[in-house]
Design an enzyme around this catalytic site. Structure first.
Site, PDB file in Angstrom:
ATOM      1  N   LYS A  90       0.806  -1.223   0.000  1.00 29.96           N
ATOM      2  CA  LYS A  90       0.000   0.000   0.000  1.00 29.96           C
ATOM      3  C   LYS A  90       0.844   1.281   0.000  1.00 29.96           C
ATOM      4  O   LYS A  90       0.423   2.307  -0.523  1.00 29.96           O
ATOM      5  CB  LYS A  90      -0.948  -0.002   1.202  1.00 29.96           C
ATOM      6  CG  LYS A  90      -1.997  -1.100   1.176  1.00 29.96           C
ATOM      7  CD  LYS A  90      -2.977  -0.945   0.031  1.00 29.96           C
ATOM      8  CE  LYS A  90      -4.112  -1.952   0.102  1.00 29.96           C
ATOM      9  NZ  LYS A  90      -5.075  -1.800  -1.007  1.00 29.96           N
ATOM     10  N   GLU A 112     -10.161   5.477   2.963  1.00 29.11           N
ATOM     11  CA  GLU A 112     -10.909   4.344   3.497  1.00 29.11           C
ATOM     12  C   GLU A 112      -9.917   3.224   3.767  1.00 29.11           C
ATOM     13  O   GLU A 112      -8.831   3.205   3.183  1.00 29.11           O
ATOM     14  CB  GLU A 112     -11.973   3.867   2.498  1.00 29.11           C
ATOM     15  CG  GLU A 112     -11.489   2.891   1.435  1.00 29.11           C
ATOM     16  CD  GLU A 112     -10.453   3.447   0.455  1.00 29.11           C
ATOM     17  OE1 GLU A 112      -9.637   2.647  -0.058  1.00 29.11           O
ATOM     18  OE2 GLU A 112     -10.450   4.657   0.195  1.00 29.11           O
ATOM     19  N   SER A 379       1.771  -9.755  -0.904  1.00 34.76           N
ATOM     20  CA  SER A 379       1.363  -8.352  -0.794  1.00 34.76           C
ATOM     21  C   SER A 379       1.524  -7.762   0.598  1.00 34.76           C
ATOM     22  O   SER A 379       1.626  -6.544   0.749  1.00 34.76           O
ATOM     23  CB  SER A 379      -0.093  -8.203  -1.248  1.00 34.76           C
ATOM     24  OG  SER A 379      -0.946  -9.032  -0.474  1.00 34.76           O
TER      25      SER A 379
END
Length: 395
Positions: A90, A112, A379
Site C-alpha cells: 500500500k 478508506e 502483498s
C-alpha cells in the site's frame, strides 16, 4: 490490446465516472495534475527518492526453495512486498498520491481502509508530510484489526468508525466519498485500490505497477526468460494489477487473480466478485459487483478484511472479459492452510490476503506442466492477522 483507459476512463465497457456533479471538477483537476506531474522528471525523482530511501524499494524477488519442493510442478518466486515500510504494498500508492496532494496544494487527507494496511500507509505518509489525516474504517474491521487502528492513531490520524451496512470496506468507502463531496476544496482522497471513478483506477495502477516492473527485470536476470504464471490475491485488486500490468503484452505469461471464496461461492458469504458477480456501478465506476437481481449491493465476506469487498477494479473486469487474466477463488479455511504452509516451509508469515494466493498454488500444481515457473505477489505480512489466526486455529 490497449494498456490504458480511454480519455473518459473506460476499460472497454468498464470504468468511467459515476459521481455527484460536485466531484466532477475535482476529478478533472486530479486528472490534469496527474497527467502533468507523471511526465515531469522532478516529480518522478521525488517519488523514486521516497520509494527507495523511505519505503525500502526495490523489494526482493525471493526463490522459495522449500515451498517449491512441496510442489513437483512449480518453481515459486515470491515478490516480497511484505518487506516494505508499513508491511504491505500500500505504501507504493500512498507515497505517489501524497505527492500529488502536495503539488495540488491540498492540506487534508482522507482515506478508506479495510484490513488497515492502506489506512496505516496513508497515516504514515500524512505524518511524513505534516498533513491532517482522517481514516474511515468499518466497525467490524476495527475490531478484527485493532492493532492497525492503534498504529494509525499513533501516527496522528483520526480513525472514524463506520457502523452502517456490513461495517466493512464498502461502507468505509461510502463514508469517505461523502466526506470528500463536502470538503473538496482542501481535501485529497487517497483511494487504496484500483477502484473508484476515473482517474483513480489509472493512478493507483501506475503507482503500483512498480511491483511488476521490478519483478519482470529481476526474473529475467535470474532465469533469462519470463515466468509462466503470475498469481496474486484480488479484492479491489491493486497488488494484482501492480504485478500484472508490466506483463500485459507478454501473452505467454498467464495471469491468475485469486479472490476470497469465504465460506464457499455457493453460499452468501464470500467476496468472489469476478467468479459470481454481475455488471453494475459502485463507488463511482462500472465493474463487476456482488448484487441482488434488483441492483442492491450484497454483503461480502472474507476472513481477510482487505478482500472483504463486493466489487473489483474495472481493469480486472476488463482483463477477465478479454481473457487476458483468469480469476479463481480460495475459501477462508484454505487461506488459513496457505498461511500455515508458507510459515512452516519458508519462515515467512503472510497476511491473510496473500495467503489466498499461496494456497492457490496447491490447486495450480495439479493443472500445470512440470517445472512451471510462477511469481506470487506476497502483498503483505501477517502481523496484523495474528489475533484472527490464533482464534481460528485454536478452535
Amino acid at each position: 490490446m490497449k494498456t490504458f483507459p480511454d480519455k473518459h476512463g473506460h476499460f472497454g465497457e468498464f470504468g468511467g465516472q459515476f459521481v455527484p456533479e460536485t466531484l466532477m471538477s475535482c476529478l478533472a483537476d486530479l486528472k490534469k495534475a496527474f497527467a502533468t506531474l507523471r511526465k515531469q522528471k522532478a516529480f518522478q525523482q521525488e517519488l523514486a527518492h521516497y520509494l527507495n530511501d523511505y519505503a525500502g524499494r526495490p523489494t526482493k524477488l525471493y526463490f522459495a526453495e522449500r515451498l517449491s519442493q512441496k510442489f513437483k510442478n512449480l518453481k515459486i518466486y515470491l515478490k516480497r512486498e511484505d518487506l516494505l515500510h508499513t508491511g504491505a504494498h500500500k505504501i507504493n500508492n500512498t507515497l505517489g498520491q501524497i505527492l500529488l496532494a502536495k503539488h495540488m496544494g491540498k492540506t487534508r487527507i482522507i482515506a478508506e481502509t479495510g484490513a488497515g494496511q492502506h489506512g496505516v500507509a496513508t497515516a504514515t505518509v500524512s505524518a511524513l508530510f505534516g498533513l491532517k489525516c482522517q481514516i474511515y474504517m468499518g466497525q467490524q474491521d476495527m475490531e478484527r484489526q485493532a492493532l492497525n487502528v492503534f498504529r494509525m492513531q499513533l501516527l496522528g490520524a483520526t480513525v472514524v468508525p463506520v457502523t452502517s451496512g456490513s461495517q466493512t470496506l464498502k461502507d468505509a468507502m461510502n463514508e469517505a466519498i461523502r466526506d470528500w463531496v463536502t470538503n473538496v476544496r482542501d481535501t485529497f482522497y487517497i483511494i487504496g485500490s484500483v477502484a473508484g471513478p476515473h482517474p483513480y483506477p489509472l493512478i493507483v495502477r501506475e503507482f503500483q505497477s512498480i511491483i511488476g516492473r521490478e519483478a519482470r527485470m529481476q526474473f529475467l536476470l535470474k532465469e533469462k526468460k519470463l515466468p509462466d504464471y503470475l498469481v496474486a490475491c484480488v479484492g479491489g485488486g491493486s497488488n494484482a494489477m501492480g504485478l500484472f500490468h508490466a506483463f500485459y503484452q507478454d501473452h505467454r505469461v498467464q495471469m491468475i487473480g485469486v479472490e476470497a471464496a469465504g465460506r464457499g461461492v455457493n453460499t452468501d458469504h464470500h467476496s468472489a466478485t469476478l467468479s459470481s458477480g454481475s455488471i453494475g456501478v459502485l463507488h463511482g465506476s462500472k465493474s463487476e459487483l456482488l448484487q441482488t437481481k434488483d441492483g442492491q449491493i450484497r454483503i461480502a465476506h472474507s476472513i481477510a478484511a482487505g478482500l472483504d469487498y463486493p466489487g473489483v477494479g474495472p481493469e480486472h473486469a476488463y482483463y477477465k472479459k478479454i481473457g487476458r487474466a483468469r480469476y479463481e477463488s480460495v475459501t477462508d479455511q484454505e487461506a488459513l492452510s496457505g498461511l500455515k504452509l508458507l510459515s512452516e516451509t519458508e519462515g515467512i508469515i503472510p497476511a491473510l490476503e496473500s495467503s489466498h494466493a499461496i494456497f492457490y498454488l496447491t490447486k495450480m500444481n495439479r493443472q500445470v506442466k512440470k517445472k512451471s515457473s510462477v511469481i506470487v505477489c506476497l502483498s503483505g505480512r501477517g502481523d496484523k492477522d495474528m489475533h484472527t489466526v490464533r482464534e481460528k486455529l485454536l478452535k
